[in-house]
Structures are given as C-alpha cells and as structure tokens.
Design a protein around this motif. Sequence first.
Motif, mmCIF file in Angstrom:
data_model
loop_
_atom_site.group_PDB
_atom_site.id
_atom_site.type_symbol
_atom_site.label_atom_id
_atom_site.label_comp_id
_atom_site.label_asym_id
_atom_site.label_seq_id
_atom_site.Cartn_x
_atom_site.Cartn_y
_atom_site.Cartn_z
ATOM 1 N N ILE A 109 20.020 23.524 -1.812
ATOM 2 C CA ILE A 109 19.703 24.063 -0.496
ATOM 3 C C ILE A 109 18.203 24.279 -0.371
ATOM 4 O O ILE A 109 17.467 24.355 -1.366
ATOM 5 N N MET A 110 17.747 24.341 0.879
ATOM 6 C CA MET A 110 16.420 24.830 1.209
ATOM 7 C C MET A 110 16.594 25.812 2.354
ATOM 8 O O MET A 110 17.639 25.803 3.027
ATOM 9 N N PHE A 111 15.590 26.645 2.562
ATOM 10 C CA PHE A 111 15.670 27.622 3.641
ATOM 11 C C PHE A 111 14.758 27.200 4.792
ATOM 12 O O PHE A 111 13.580 26.889 4.584
ATOM 13 N N ASP A 112 15.310 27.164 5.976
ATOM 14 C CA ASP A 112 14.540 26.865 7.171
ATOM 15 C C ASP A 112 13.545 28.003 7.394
ATOM 16 O O ASP A 112 13.926 29.168 7.501
ATOM 17 N N GLN A 113 12.262 27.664 7.460
ATOM 18 C CA GLN A 113 11.227 28.696 7.559
ATOM 19 C C GLN A 113 11.298 29.463 8.875
ATOM 20 O O GLN A 113 10.889 30.624 8.940
ATOM 21 N N GLU A 114 11.813 28.839 9.920
ATOM 22 C CA GLU A 114 11.883 29.512 11.216
ATOM 23 C C GLU A 114 13.121 30.390 11.333
ATOM 24 O O GLU A 114 13.045 31.552 11.742
ATOM 25 N N THR A 115 14.278 29.848 10.982
ATOM 26 C CA THR A 115 15.520 30.601 11.163
ATOM 27 C C THR A 115 15.904 31.403 9.925
ATOM 28 O O THR A 115 16.760 32.285 10.001
#
Length: 360
Positions: free
Chosen positions: A59-65
Amino acid sequence: MLCQVFPENYAQQLQEKTTRLTELLPSVPNFEAFESPKSHFRARAEFRIWHEEDDSFYIMFDQETKQKVKIDACPMAIQPIADLMQPLMAEIKSTPVLRSKLFQIDFLATLSGEMLVTLIYRRPIEGDDAWLSAANALKEKLPITHIIGRARKQKIVLDQDFVTETLNVDGKPFRYQQIENSFTQPNPFMAQSMLHWARKQTQNCGGDLIELYCGNGNFSIALAENFNRVLATEISKTSVASAQVNIADNQIDNLVIVKLAAEEVTEALNGREFFRLKDVDLSSYDFSTIFVDPPRSGLDDLTRQMVTEYDNILYISCNPETLARDLEVICQSHELVSTALFDQFPYSHHIESGVFLKRR
C-alpha cells in the motif's frame, strides 16, 4: 493514482514544468530540457505492507486524502523492481515467518543489475534462525542480490548493505556505491543526463574545483577530469565513507573529500583551522569553479555570498523557488550562461534544474 504513469500526458507535464521554471528564473540561456523515460524510471521504491486475514499486499498513502491505496503494480519503478514485486509478495504470504508483523518493504535497484530488498518488521528478528533461513532461501529463489532485515534497533545484513551502480556518461562508465537507507539519485537515467550536462558546462573551466554537498561523490568523480584538482565536502559521515570507496573504485587521483558542512568551508577558506583539514593545504588550490547541490532550502546566507567569489558557478537545484531566490544575489556579479531542467520526478510537481554562471 499513486505509482501510476500517464505517458500520453508526459509532453504536457514537461512543458508545464519548463514554463514554471522559465517564469521563476531571471533568464534561461542555452536552455535544455532532459526527458525521463515515461515509465520504469525509479530505482528506489518503498511500500508499506497491509495485512488482512490471510492476505497481505503493498500500500501507499494518498497525501491528500491520507487514505491507504492498494498497489498491485508500480510502473514508475524500474523494470526489475516492477517484475519482482508480486513474486516477492507471493513468497512472503506463503512463508509465515517472513510475513509475521512485516511492516514495510524497500527496494533499491541498479541499472547494472543489482537488487537490494529491505524487510522491515514490527517484531524482533535478531536471533530468529527460522527468519534467517527463510530470508536466505528467498534470496536464492528470487532475483535478489542482497537482503536486509530491520526491526527496532536491529539490522541483519545478507550479505551487504549496498549496491554498486554503473552510470554511463559520455561513453565512460562511472561506478558508485549506494548504501541502503542513504541518499542516492532515484532516477538513474536523469542521473546520467545531469552528469553529462555538468561535464559539458565545465569542460573548459580549468584550474581547480571546490564542491559543497558532494554526497557519495556522484558529481565530483565525474567532473574530476575537467580540473587539475578537486576538493569536495560533505557533512554525512556515511556519504564521505562511501565517496572514498567510489574514488578508489573509479581510480580518481586528483580528488580529495573531507567531512565539512557548507558553513565550515566558508570559515576554513577565511582562515579558521579544522583538524579534519590537517592534511589539506587550502592555500595550494587555485579554485576557478565552485559546484553546489544544496538541499531544498537552498544556500544559506554565508554560502550564497561565498559562491560569488569564484569565476564559475555550477548550481544543481531540487527547488526552483530557492534557486530563484539565490540567483537574485548571485546574478549581481555573475551572468547566467546555461540552464537545464532534469525531469527527475515525472508526473509530480518537483523540478530538478541546473544553472551555470560566469563572472561578469
């Protein structure tokens, strides 16, 4: 989407970066824009691992959401990383001792064919013979050159914690030790373009070169043949040690690297004595050129003024805003001769650029 590429939009995004850089800088003489491959350009990649019952995935984390995004494939990663991701995950999911509390996987690959994988855990792995045996088996089964296991205050290395990259520039190979968890250029294709451009700008400078923020010697080694002597400085102890390895590996005999911060270089040139310079006679150098590749914050006040004392200034920047700020001072005494944009991070807002200036 995270990790995805959009080749059909590449030309437009590069033009937008060119426009932004052009608007920020006072001028862009002899401008060159160096294109990245449109996919498979990152030689470093880091992914969090998410576990749900019997399944595990990247996984990666969306920087905006701030929401997690499942990553099934990463066409930004160079081909060997992209090809390894799913076979590696399949092996981890089928091997409980490798999967248990696995938190993150980091990849570090090279154009020369090496692959280093770091498995990071939220549990102790030191003294875990089952983990060690499984990690060794993983290295034998998959195209992985080296494996590192990390946990809190623990590091297990199978069998070394670095790769050696070969960058081909102007028909010449330059070899660089790249240590896990240390800074390296993430886009090796752009690294080659940057070295080519820097060598071209300085080919007729003559005299000696002084370099600040030299890292593992990436630029100083490739530039050494354009100067009588090179003195390069770096504050990171790990990078200095790696640079010494790279100097020997590339058989460079006119380059000295010392552990000094940029502000300490200014003080040393103004007469302050440093024990780390006890074997270096600064007065014997004939510096015609200074090369700087500062962090995103750009040059500090002292260094910004110091660079203007040299006939030639080569400046690589990872932040066009701070570059523009620094040029407001530098261009009072120096003239922009050449400018370049290196698309180190396609499909992002980041701009890597270079300027070469000569004294008016």
